[in-house]
Write an enzyme that holds these catalytic residues in place. Structure first.
Site, PDB file in Angstrom:
ATOM      1  N   ASN A   1       8.587   8.786  -1.342  1.00  0.00           N
ATOM      2  CA  ASN A   1       8.325   8.190  -2.640  1.00  0.00           C
ATOM      3  C   ASN A   1       7.674   9.134  -3.652  1.00  0.00           C
ATOM      4  O   ASN A   1       7.804   8.926  -4.855  1.00  0.00           O
ATOM      5  CB  ASN A   1       7.427   6.958  -2.484  1.00  0.00           C
ATOM      6  CG  ASN A   1       8.227   5.680  -2.406  1.00  0.00           C
ATOM      7  OD1 ASN A   1       9.441   5.699  -2.544  1.00  0.00           O
ATOM      8  ND2 ASN A   1       7.562   4.562  -2.180  1.00  0.00           N
TER       9      ASN A   1
ATOM     10  N   ASN B   1       9.586  -1.260  -3.449  1.00  0.00           N
ATOM     11  CA  ASN B   1      10.897  -1.891  -3.256  1.00  0.00           C
ATOM     12  C   ASN B   1      11.876  -0.957  -2.556  1.00  0.00           C
ATOM     13  O   ASN B   1      12.887  -1.404  -2.007  1.00  0.00           O
ATOM     14  CB  ASN B   1      11.486  -2.303  -4.610  1.00  0.00           C
ATOM     15  CG  ASN B   1      10.720  -3.452  -5.241  1.00  0.00           C
ATOM     16  OD1 ASN B   1      10.292  -4.368  -4.554  1.00  0.00           O
ATOM     17  ND2 ASN B   1      10.530  -3.388  -6.564  1.00  0.00           N
TER      18      ASN B   1
ATOM     19  N   ASP C   1       1.562   4.843   9.440  1.00  0.00           N
ATOM     20  CA  ASP C   1       0.194   4.915   9.966  1.00  0.00           C
ATOM     21  C   ASP C   1      -0.044   3.946  11.119  1.00  0.00           C
ATOM     22  O   ASP C   1      -1.181   3.724  11.517  1.00  0.00           O
ATOM     23  CB  ASP C   1      -0.823   4.664   8.856  1.00  0.00           C
ATOM     24  CG  ASP C   1      -0.586   3.338   8.130  1.00  0.00           C
ATOM     25  OD1 ASP C   1       0.327   2.590   8.545  1.00  0.00           O
ATOM     26  OD2 ASP C   1      -1.299   3.054   7.157  1.00  0.00           O
TER      27      ASP C   1
ATOM     28  N   GLU D   1       5.604  -6.384  -1.129  1.00  0.00           N
ATOM     29  CA  GLU D   1       7.053  -6.364  -0.866  1.00  0.00           C
ATOM     30  C   GLU D   1       7.387  -7.095   0.425  1.00  0.00           C
ATOM     31  O   GLU D   1       8.452  -7.722   0.556  1.00  0.00           O
ATOM     32  CB  GLU D   1       7.572  -4.921  -0.852  1.00  0.00           C
ATOM     33  CG  GLU D   1       7.348  -4.143   0.433  1.00  0.00           C
ATOM     34  CD  GLU D   1       5.908  -3.682   0.628  1.00  0.00           C
ATOM     35  OE1 GLU D   1       5.638  -3.067   1.678  1.00  0.00           O
ATOM     36  OE2 GLU D   1       5.065  -3.926  -0.248  1.00  0.00           O
ATOM     37  N   ASP D   2       6.500  -7.041   1.432  1.00  0.00           N
ATOM     38  CA  ASP D   2       6.744  -7.742   2.691  1.00  0.00           C
ATOM     39  C   ASP D   2       6.593  -9.245   2.527  1.00  0.00           C
ATOM     40  O   ASP D   2       7.336 -10.027   3.141  1.00  0.00           O
ATOM     41  CB  ASP D   2       5.786  -7.223   3.769  1.00  0.00           C
ATOM     42  CG  ASP D   2       4.338  -7.230   3.314  1.00  0.00           C
ATOM     43  OD1 ASP D   2       4.073  -7.463   2.120  1.00  0.00           O
ATOM     44  OD2 ASP D   2       3.450  -7.009   4.171  1.00  0.00           O
TER      45      ASP D   2
END
Length: 813
Positions: free
Chosen positions: A602, A629, A649, A736-737
């Protein structure tokens, strides 16, 4: 206790019952008899019971002796309880017992924390099948190629099976589990041979019977080019071990020539009702040949095999050839026999069916240098006559896995049968194992050696603390002058070995005295030495437990409806988290079912692929915009339906990942993950897993660690309906989840999430200092706003709640 006192010892021939007791009533002081020093312990207090075996008069006399010696024996000589006598014994014994208890406790604790799985194993296997076997845990895989030298595993052919959510079907296509679940208990399957009959494939193989512990010949059938196999049963079962079921045609009949080395014969069977009924046609040779095969070459029949029974033959390094005008013999030996007899790495032992390619004959052999069946080698036969034989090795191009024990063939592969289909394509079957030969025995030996080393350290601790006076009992040593039988003394005088052993024991005990003089427990160095020895004992205890009870260390994939499959891992990261990414790729690329890792980059400069230690292909997808997204972006290069969205992580075991994948394959229309949440109340508030557990249910799974169907999830997320939600995610840089969970719930009234409890999970961002959401309260507040906003857009989660422990596998507790 002063010099010249009894020092807690009353020595004799052992027939007495008195307080530490002399058998003949003869007492010796520590200053006058070496017999009193035959114990390696500092006798000062006790723990043992003795049963008097003398007449009552002798017992009374012994008790009287104890009373007379009471002033000499500190702590008293004991008390009588109903004919039993409690006698003071050595603190050395107590010390050894105490150490034993401590290390046993450490071993149990380690086994419980590190080796015991916190969940039940999925049911479905025969209770007799797939037992650990010293011969290995062989499985069978199918390969395709344009030639026998360009073979690739079935998963690269992208064969899909919807009924088992195998998108794609992956090797191995047959294991002990698939055979055992069909009702034929098996420890492993190996030595596979094809028999092609039109479009039908028959697979004959050795199966190690878990009950009789001998090899039988099993058979399975496939009508879809090896993707799915139906177990037909046991084709051949004799009273001795069978393997290497070489099947061939001759004059319109089907014959099988299995290895019958245990019988000492080469036997030819004919199919009377193919493929399950066979009749012995003829014993063609009275030799215990290993892995024999027969071919028709230049109008002559040739029999290749290894005879390890002869004097001077090299195990797995010998090859002989015979020839005949008919498969039934008589067979004559080749003039150059033995063709090989020496180096095990030369591929002398046969490793499958020979094949003809471009008009040339090729023999398959086994490289047994490092271990039995380490790898397959191929040889081009240049000369084959009654008097001459010449072959040269040609490269066998094979993509070996780098996943080690997590790969079904990560350690060795020793058998190949490649045949050409009517379409011109080549199909091959190969066996493989995840561990080397004798792995279970080696682990057991190492475990026992570790336990023995712990015992040595306990003795060493006792020496340094003064609880143990000597390493070897003094009556084994040369200077011991205690009473021995005349016959024993005579034997000792005549035995040089005994004398040398006694001198060695004496030197060993003197070295113990030297150690006691050099290392003082009450000094700082002495305490450090004691601590190091104790910690070493703990480490060796854990090592021993792991070797003996920890299995082969593999995190194996789980079969579902007869198929294995593979998935793609996808993680989203940026330049500040490169340390997390490197550890992530190195660990998860070794998981059995991982096909590829996609890194969504990103922000910042992406790393070079050479910087990542991976056992599978890694693809870095650089994004133009730093958006959450991007996690669910449509990606046509992903070749699997199953995608594991896993933050870089989060570290967990490969076994946890494999269990999650199997649950997803059972419910591919759901989000299957490891972090459950319960969304309820008014107004809606985002809470952690503890809240869900207190209320005994969940209705959301975080996609930071979850399996989804790439086709369903990505299309829903990038639909026009989800546009407003995606814009909200970009605005808040969060949730987003949560949005994906709402989209799933909005599309179905039935259950849309499944929870799998991991054995453990570690957040590595805590160590690298680059956690995205460091302030938990602020993070939860943002997510609560997301919940309320998405509820307005896509409907409420009201009425959706599923209890923990709802599945039969027990993995959702």
């Amino acid at each position: 206790m002063g010099s010249g006192q009894l020092n807690g010892n009353v020595n004799g021939n052992g027939n007495g019952g008195g307080g530490g007791g002399g058998g003949d009533g003869v007492t010796t002081t520590s200053g006058s008899s070496s017999n009193s020093n035959s114990s390696c312990y500092n006798n000062s207090w006790l723990c043992k019971w003795r049963w008097p075996q003398q007449q009552q008069q002798h017992v009374a006399k012994s008790n009287n002796n104890n009373n007379n010696n009471n002033n000499s024996l500190k702590g008293g000589g004991g008390a009588s309880f109903g004919g039993r006598r409690l006698v003071l014994s050595s603190s050395g014994y107590f010390f050894v017992v105490w150490c034993f208890v401590v290390y046993v406790f450490v071993g149990f604790l380690y086994g419980w924390l590190a080796l015991k799985k916190p969940y039940t194993v999925a049911a479905g296997l025969s209770s007799f099948g797939c037992q650990e076997d010293s011969e290995g845990s062989w499985s069978i895989g199918v390969f395709f190629g344009n030639s026998p030298f360009s073979l690739k595993p079935i998963e690269t052919a992208n064969v899909w099976r919807d009924d088992s959510a195998a998108w794609p079907v992956a090797n191995p296509i047959m294991t002990c589990a698939s055979v055992s679940s069909a009702g034929f208990p098996s420890n492993f399957v190996a030595d596979p041979f094809f028999y092609l009959q039109g479009n039908d494939l028959y697979l004959f193989y050795e199966t190690k019977n878990s009950i009789t512990m001998q090899g039988d010949i099993g058979v399975a059938k496939s009508v879809d080019k090896g993707a799915t196999w139906q177990q037909l049963g046991i084709a051949l079962d004799e009273d001795w071990h069978l393997s290497f079921p070489y099947v061939f045609d001759y004059h319109g009949q089907i014959y099988m020539m299995p290895e019958s080395r245990a019988k000492g014969e080469v036997r030819l069977y004919r199919a009377v009702n193919f493929p399950l009924e066979w009749k012995l046609e003829k014993i063609i040779m009275k030799k215990p040949l290993v892995d024999p095969f027969m071919i028709n070459h230049d109008g002559q029949y040739w029999l290749f095999g290894s005879d390890h029974s002869g004097f001077g033959t090299t195990q797995n390094g010998q090859l002989e050839i015979w020839y005949s005008s008919s498969p039934f013999g008589p067979w004559k030996p080749h003039k150059k026999n033995p063709i090989y007899n020496g180096d095990k790495s030369l591929g002398a032992r046969n490793g499958g069916r020979p094949f003809v390619y471009d008009g040339n004959l090729y023999r398959v052999g086994q490289d047994c240098a490092e271990s039995y069946g380490r790898r397959v080698r191929t040889f081009k036969v240049e000369i084959l006559t009654k008097s001459e034989y010449k072959e040269v090795e040609v490269p066998f191009v094979f993509e070996a896995s780098n996943k080690g024990r997590n790969a079904w063939n990560g350690a060795r592969y020793h058998h190949l049968d490649a045949q050409q289909l009517s379409s011109g394509e080549w199909i091959a079957v190969m066996d493989g194992d995840r561990a080397l030969s004798g792995d279970s025995v080696h682990r057991y030996i190492l475990g026992c050696a570790s336990v023995a080393a712990v015992g040595i350290l306990v003795v060493l601790l006792g020496l340094l603390l003064g609880a143990v006076k000597c390493i070897i009992p003094l009556n084994w040593c040369a200077q011991y002058s205690g009473k021995r039988s005349d016959s024993l003394l005579t034997w000792e005088r005549e035995s040089m070995l005994c004398s040398k052993v006694r001198r060695f024991c004496s030197r060993l005990n003197r070295s113990a005295s030297y150690l006691q003089g050099k290392i003082k427990p009450n000094t700082s160095i002495g305490r450090l030495v004691l601590a190091v020895i104790f910690v070493a004992g703990v480490a060796l205890t854990c090592t021993g437990v792991k070797f003996i009870y920890g299995g082969n260390g593999a995190d194996e994939a789980y079969m579902w409806k007869g198929h294995y499959s593979q998935f793609t891992m996808l993680t989203m990261t940026f330049d500040a988290r490169l340390w997390n990414l490197k550890m992530y790729v190195k660990h998860y690329s070794r998981c059995s079912s991982v096909k590829e890792i996609v890194v969504v980059w990103n922000k910042g400069e992406p790393p070079k692929l050479s910087d990542l230690d991976s056992a599978v292909p890694v693809r870095i997808r650089v994004e133009k915009q730093n958006s959450l997204n991007n996690r669910f972006k449509l990606d046509p290069l992903i070749k699997t339906r199953g995608v594991l969205e896993l933050d870089d992580d989060i570290m967990m075991t490969c076994d946890d990942i494999e269990r999650g994948f199997q649950v997803w394959r059972q419910h591919p229309d759901r989000i299957v993950g490891f972090y459950p949440r319960l969304v309820n109340g008014s107004p809606l508030r985002y809470r952690g897993e503890k809240y869900a557990r207190r209320h005994k249910g969940y209705n959301m799974i975080l996609t930071g660690a979850a399996f989804v169907d790439s086709q369903i999830a990505f299309n829903r997320y990038w639909s026009e309906q989800a546009k407003a939600g995606r814009e909200f995610v970009d605005k808040f840089f969060n949730c987003e989840d949560v949005l994906l969970n709402y989209l799933y719930a909005n599309a179905s009234a039935s259950k849309t999430v499944e929870y799998v409890r991991p054995a453990w999970a570690i957040d590595t961002s805590k160590f690298s200092g680059v956690a995205i959401s460091r302030n938990t309260q602020v993070h939860y507040h943002k997510r609560s706003e997301c919940l309320r906003k998405f509820a307005e857009m896509y409907g409420s989660f009201a009425g959706r709640k599923w209890e923990f422990g709802g599945r039969k596998d027990g993995w959702d507790l």
